[in-house]
Structure formats: C-alpha cells, structure tokens
Write an enzyme that holds these catalytic residues in place. Structure first.
Site, PDB file in Angstrom:
ATOM      1  N   HIS A 125       0.790  -1.012  -0.274  1.00  0.00           N
ATOM      2  CA  HIS A 125      -0.130  -0.234  -0.013  1.00  0.00           C
ATOM      3  C   HIS A 125       1.361   1.153   0.059  1.00  0.00           C
ATOM      4  CE1 HIS A 125       0.596   1.616   4.194  1.00  0.00           C
ATOM      5  NE2 HIS A 125       0.490   0.337   4.872  1.00  0.00           N
ATOM      6  N   CYS A 126       0.108   2.091  -0.492  1.00  0.00           N
ATOM      7  CA  CYS A 126       0.954   3.271  -0.124  1.00  0.00           C
ATOM      8  C   CYS A 126       0.326   4.166   0.415  1.00  0.00           C
ATOM      9  CB  CYS A 126       1.024   4.406  -0.905  1.00  0.00           C
ATOM     10  SG  CYS A 126      -0.375   4.974  -2.521  1.00  0.00           S
ATOM     11  N   ALA A 127       0.053   5.127  -0.247  1.00  0.00           N
ATOM     12  CA  ALA A 127      -0.291   6.640   1.622  1.00  0.00           C
ATOM     13  C   ALA A 127      -2.122   6.870   1.081  1.00  0.00           C
ATOM     14  CB  ALA A 127       0.579   8.311   1.551  1.00  0.00           C
ATOM     15  N   THR A 128      -2.193   6.937  -0.024  1.00  0.00           N
ATOM     16  CA  THR A 128      -3.658   6.150  -0.190  1.00  0.00           C
ATOM     17  C   THR A 128      -4.141   4.905  -0.466  1.00  0.00           C
ATOM     18  OG1 THR A 128      -3.447   7.773  -2.302  1.00  0.00           O
ATOM     19  CG2 THR A 128      -3.704   8.723  -0.120  1.00  0.00           C
ATOM     20  N   ARG A 129      -3.418   4.406  -1.346  1.00  0.00           N
ATOM     21  CA  ARG A 129      -3.723   3.052  -2.126  1.00  0.00           C
ATOM     22  C   ARG A 129      -3.542   1.935  -1.574  1.00  0.00           C
ATOM     23  NH1 ARG A 129      -2.379   6.221  -8.217  1.00  0.00           N
ATOM     24  NH2 ARG A 129      -2.423   7.862  -6.740  1.00  0.00           N
TER      25      ARG A 129
END
Length: 641
Positions: free
Chosen positions: A28-32
């Site tokens: 995951h990244c910051a939003t996804r």
C-alpha cells in the site's frame, strides 16, 4: 471512513478480486491498496468500487489499485490477519526495513513501534510498583511478608519477563512466528539460565566458552534475536520440504537462535558493559564530577542497551566491601530527570493518549524509579524530552558526585529511595543535584518540547490558533470578528509550496486518481529542486518508509497529503532520503525528504509533486492560488475552514 468496518472491507476486497490465490503481491502507499493480480479478468472492478470505504479502483502499472484514502493502513492491517499479505508489520514497500532516514531516527522508530503494544501494561505495572514501594517505605507492608511477595510478583512480572512480551511485538514487526520468538525469549529468562549467570562459574556449550549476562528485563538482545530469526525462518521455509517444514522450521530456529544469542549478544554486551563500568569507576578517583556527569547523563542509555548490568557487580561489591557505592550517587538525577521530562509532556501535550501514559509513568518514575513506560512511550518517541532528560541527569549527576554522594543500600534510584543516600557524602549536594536535574528536564521539555496535536481535532467544535499565525478569522454579518453579530466565523489558512518548481493544475497531473479529485482538491508542482518541505505546521500522520509521500494534519484538522512523484512507491525508497518519522510534529518549512530528481526521472518516473487536501469535503473551500513558477514557502492553496 469512521463507520467503515475495515475487517469486512479487507475480506470483501479479497473475495471480489478473485480470492487470495489470485493475489501475487499486496502493498500500500499513502492512499491506495496496491494489488498485483495473477489474472485480472477474475477481479470484479465494479463490485470493488461499490464497497463501503472504497473511493475508486484504478488498474494501472500492472497493479489493481484500490483507492481508500488516509485509512488504507487500517485496511492493510486487516488484510494481514486474513491473508499471507499485509499486516501491521509491513511497510508500503512491502519490506521489513522500517522507517528510512538517519540511523538514530530508524532506531527510535523501531523501538517505539515494538514497545507500543506493551505500553499500557508497563504503565500500569509501573504505577503498581510505585505504590508498593511507598507501602514498604512507610512500613505499611513488610517486605518479608508473603502478601508483599505476592504483590511484588504481580507488579514486577511484566518487567522481569519483558523479553517475552517484546518477542511477540518484535515478531509482528519482523514478520516471523511469534510463538517461536516467545520460545527463544523464554529460554533467555529460563530459571536455569538465570542461575548460570548468577553462579558466576564458567559456562560452556559443546566446549565453547559462553560469557553469561542477565537477560531479565533486557530489551536489545531479544529484538536482535527476533530480527535474525526472521531471516532464518524465511530461509528455512524456502528450502525445507513441505512434509517437514511445519515442525522443522521452529525446531531449527530455536536450536540455532538460543545458543547464538547466548554466545554473541551476551559476550558483546557484557564486555562492553564491563569496560565502561570499570572506566567510569576509575574516573571517580580523579574527576568525580565528570564520572557523575557520565553516569547521570548516560544511565538510561546504558539501560536501553542492557549495558547497565556491567555496573551491578561493581555496585554490589562496593556495598559488600566498603558499605557504599559512588556509582549510585548520580543515578537519582538520571532517573528523575527523565520522569520530570515526562511530567512536562503531561502538562504540555494536547494528546490525551500521550497524557494517559505520561502522567502515571512520571509518577512511577518519581516514586519507584521505574522509567520504562515514560522512556519507551513518551520521551524516546518524542526525542527531545529524552535528550533533555539526559542533559538534566548529566548536570545533576555531576553535582551529586562532586559532593561524594553514594548509596549504602541497593535501592531503586527514586524519591522514596533517597534515604539510602544520607549516610555517605553530602546529602545536601545530592538533593541539590536531584533538584537541578528535575528542573532541567522539566523546564527544557516544557519550553522546547513538542506540544503535539489533539487526538481528535476540533472535538470541542473550535480550533486552536496555530503557532505560525497563519489562521485568520473573517467577520460575519455583524462586522466584528468574534463579535455578537457573527453568524459564522470563516477562518482561512494558507498552504505553502512543498517544493520549488512549476505549477500544474490538478486535473493535468499524470495520475488519474488525483486528477479526478476523488482524494480532494489541490494542485501539482513539477519540481526543480529535490528538497521537500512541510506545507503547514502539524503532526505527520503519514510518513511512508519509501519517502514518497507525507501527510500532515494541522491543529485545525486540515489534512494535507504530499505524494512526491507519480507511482514512485515502486522505487521502494531508492533515490529518497527521509528526514522525519511518522508521529513527529513538524513546522511549516521543515525538511521532510531529499529526493534525487534526476535519478527518479532516469528510472522513468514522473516527478510531479502533488499537494491535496484529503478532507476537502469538511472545509468551506479549497482554492489553488499558485501561478507559473513557485518557490518553496509560497502560498499555493487558500483554505476557508
């Protein structure tokens, strides 16, 4: 997202993308949530988009990207509970290295994350020990009574068996079998192993000499051991046949790791501790104030690395042969300075959660000399209070040692233990050193320590004024800001450019998720310089280990997300140097990261840095005001709150 059931959402996503077997990797990244699927035709994109909590689904770059927003770590953590992917130990790069940045920041972040689940039991037990020490000090309860023995066991167990507690949390952090980790920790504190250390006789393992140390209450040995266990287990799981893997992996892990720790960590720690303790003890003869400053300033650091055990035999020997030990004189200052720093955090912080640890923890530190709760839950994670505590301990320890202060009984350095310092040296100098240490630890932390943000911004319906003075109140119909004629106070906040470069309208950025505005209003900047700075003052709610995204939440509750480049999470931290850690308080303009833009471009990635207000819907308006070329610190977004 507050009403979303993350556990159910994670399960539904797995089901609608074709099950766990259809997921090759998950990060995951910051939003996804970024899923790499084995067969994308099995995924029902429309069904995933309809799930409560999912903002959008964007297949791109060979990944099935599920846009969730700021709550993606919670979903990812739940994913780890039902699949072989994700979990609280994983980073957005899918690795186990932990936070990037300088080694000190990495170490502090690592220790803090491992201690976090244990903080409340430590805090409660520390307060328990403080009350029990008070009962013994004032003769309300005899230390030889069976009642005291039972209560002391209850209060002390979490500290004595601390390696076993840390084995569980470290195993989650390093993604290894927690029960195997507990078995390894259990061996270190096993009664016969403890007896081998206390006996003092030579110890051998298959003829190899083993230098013993006390592993009870220790921290670093088990953390290092579990970290190595993770590599060993992954190697064994790859190489052992399936028919024997389930029982042979833990068998070999325990068989290898227990002797390895005893033969490596023990000797290294013991020899280092003996060298330091002998040097400090010798220094008392020629420069007592300097020896006191070292002991008072660094005692908590020695405890952190388990080096303090090297001083214990010398202290015990001194007490036995001469009736007092000079090594103990500065320790009251060392302990109480850290307790005072925690007390200042308790007074200063706006975080109710931090206050709940700092208050009882400071009390247990003052009364019983138990500082683990405040060290690992307050001072060390916030850094500055820990440093200020070291400063106070050094000055106070120097004063106490200059007066020849020493304890004539083996006691925990605390207010209740001060009576043990009355018989040798100047008790007045001991009291003066203690008072100075407390004053330094408390005052410096109170004046310069991080204030932190409230756990829930605007909980009372009103926002606090930020330190940078950027928030203004606009008069309502009555014509006077805050006057009786004001129907609604419209407050404004400017968001500064995080990087220098060229303004890019949000709809033109090369990322459909941000370009469509589903994550909030904002803009992009094509950077000309690789230094990324904080756009507002606030708390870092997001600081990815890969260094590609940062999220800052202001005192007013405004959430600013700064992804550095498009899909740069794929670089897994290469070409990014992170300067901060999650949970830190940053001021507008503080450096968040330094990026090698040329290297990122050479790797084929768009370096456009995006700035979005992720809680745009909660604000009155978000208006881009940037034009053409912008410099770092220029106002680029005007917010009405």
């Amino acid at each position: 997202m507050g009403s979303v059931n993350y556990q159910q959402l994670a399960a539904d996503i797995v089901d609608k993308v074709g099950g766990e077997d259809n997921i090759a990797t998950a990060t995951h990244c910051a939003t996804r949530l970024r899923l790499k699927l084995r067969d994308e035709s099995k995924a029902d994109k429309a069904a995933v988009e309809q799930l409560p909590g999912v903002i959008a689904v964007m297949p791109a770059g060979g990944q099935f990207q599920v846009v969730i927003g700021n709550d993606v770590p919670q979903v990812y953590q739940e994913l780890g509970k039902i699949t072989r992917f994700g979990g609280e130990a994983d980073s957005d790069a899918g690795g186990e290295e932990g936070p990037k940045g300088n080694l000190l920041n990495q170490f502090i972040a690592l220790i803090s994350s491992i201690f976090l689940p244990v903080l409340w039991p430590l805090s409660g037990a520390g307060l328990f020990k403080a009350f029990l020490a008070m009962a013994a000090q004032f003769h309300w309860l005899a230390e030889t009574s069976q009642t005291y023995i039972v209560l002391n066991a209850a209060a002390d167990a979490v500290f004595y068996f601390l390696p076993m507690f840390l084995a569980v949390t470290a195993a989650k952090r390093f993604r290894t079998n927690q029960f195997t980790s507990m078995a390894i920790a259990g061996a270190l504190v096993y009664p016969t192993i403890v007896a081998l250390n206390t006996a003092g006789a030579p110890v051998h393992f298959f003829g190899i000499p083993v230098t013993m140390m006390s592993y009870t209450s220790s921290v670093i040995p088990i953390i290092i051991g579990v970290w190595l266990q993770g590599y060993l287990e992954r190697f064994l799981n790859r190489t052992l046949p399936g028919a024997i893997r389930n029982f042979m992996t833990p068998l070999l892990a325990i068989l290898i790791m227990v002797p390895l720790i005893l033969m490596t960590v023990g000797p290294i720690t013991t020899y280092a501790a003996r060298g330091i303790s002998s040097g400090v003890n010798a220094l008392f003869a020629v420069a007592p104030w300097l020896a006191g400053a070292i002991m008072g300033g660094l005692w908590q650091v020695f405890v952190l690395f388990g080096l303090h055990w090297g001083f214990v035999p010398i202290m015990v020997n001194d007490l036995t042969t001469q009736g007092y030990t000079l090594l103990g004189g500065p320790l009251v200052s060392a302990v109480l300075a850290q307790a005072a720093a925690a007390l200042a955090v308790f007074v200063r912080t706006r975080s109710a959660k931090r206050r709940e640890i700092a208050g009882p923890g400071a009390l247990s530190g003052f009364l019983a000399g138990v500082t683990e709760p405040v060290i690992y839950g307050v001072n060390l994670p916030l850094k500055l209070p820990f440093y200020f505590g070291i400063a106070g301990g050094a000055v106070g320890g120097a004063i106490a040692a200059a007066g020849g202060s020493a304890n004539n009984a083996f006691v925990f350095p605390s207010l209740l233990g001060l009576s043990a310092y009355m018989a040798h040296g100047s008790f007045a100098m001991q009291l003066l050193g203690t008072a100075v240490a407390i004053a330094i630890g408390f005052t410096l932390t109170f004046l310069f320590g991080p204030r932190e943000e409230p756990d829930s911004a605007n909980a009372a319906g009103a926002a606090a004024i930020p330190d940078d003075g950027s928030l203004d109140t606009v008069p309502g119909p009555g014509g006077v800001a805050g006057g009786s004629g004001m129907a609604t106070a419209v407050r404004t906040l400017d968001v500064s450019a995080s990087v220098a470069g060229t303004f890019v309208p949000l709809e033109d950025v090369n990322d459909k998720v941000f370009a469509t505005g589903v994550l909030g209003s904002g803009l992009g900047i094509l950077p000309t310089d690789g230094t990324v700075r904080a756009p507002v003052s606030g708390t870092l709610m997001t600081a990815t280990s890969t260094g590609h995204a940062f999220g800052v939440k202001t005192e007013e509750g405004v959430e600013v997300l700064v992804p550095v480049g498009v899909d740069t999470v794929q670089l897994e931290g290469r070409h990014f140097s992170t300067k901060v850690t999650q949970g830190e308080h940053v001021e507008r303009g503080d450096v968040l990261a330094v990026v090698d833009l040329d290297a990122v471009r050479a790797a084929g990635y768009d370096t456009t840095t995006i700035m979005v207000i992720t809680n745009t819907a909660a604000l009155t308006s978000v208006t881009p005001i940037a034009q053409g070329q912008v410099a770092v610190g220029d106002p680029v977004l005007a917010l009405e709150i």
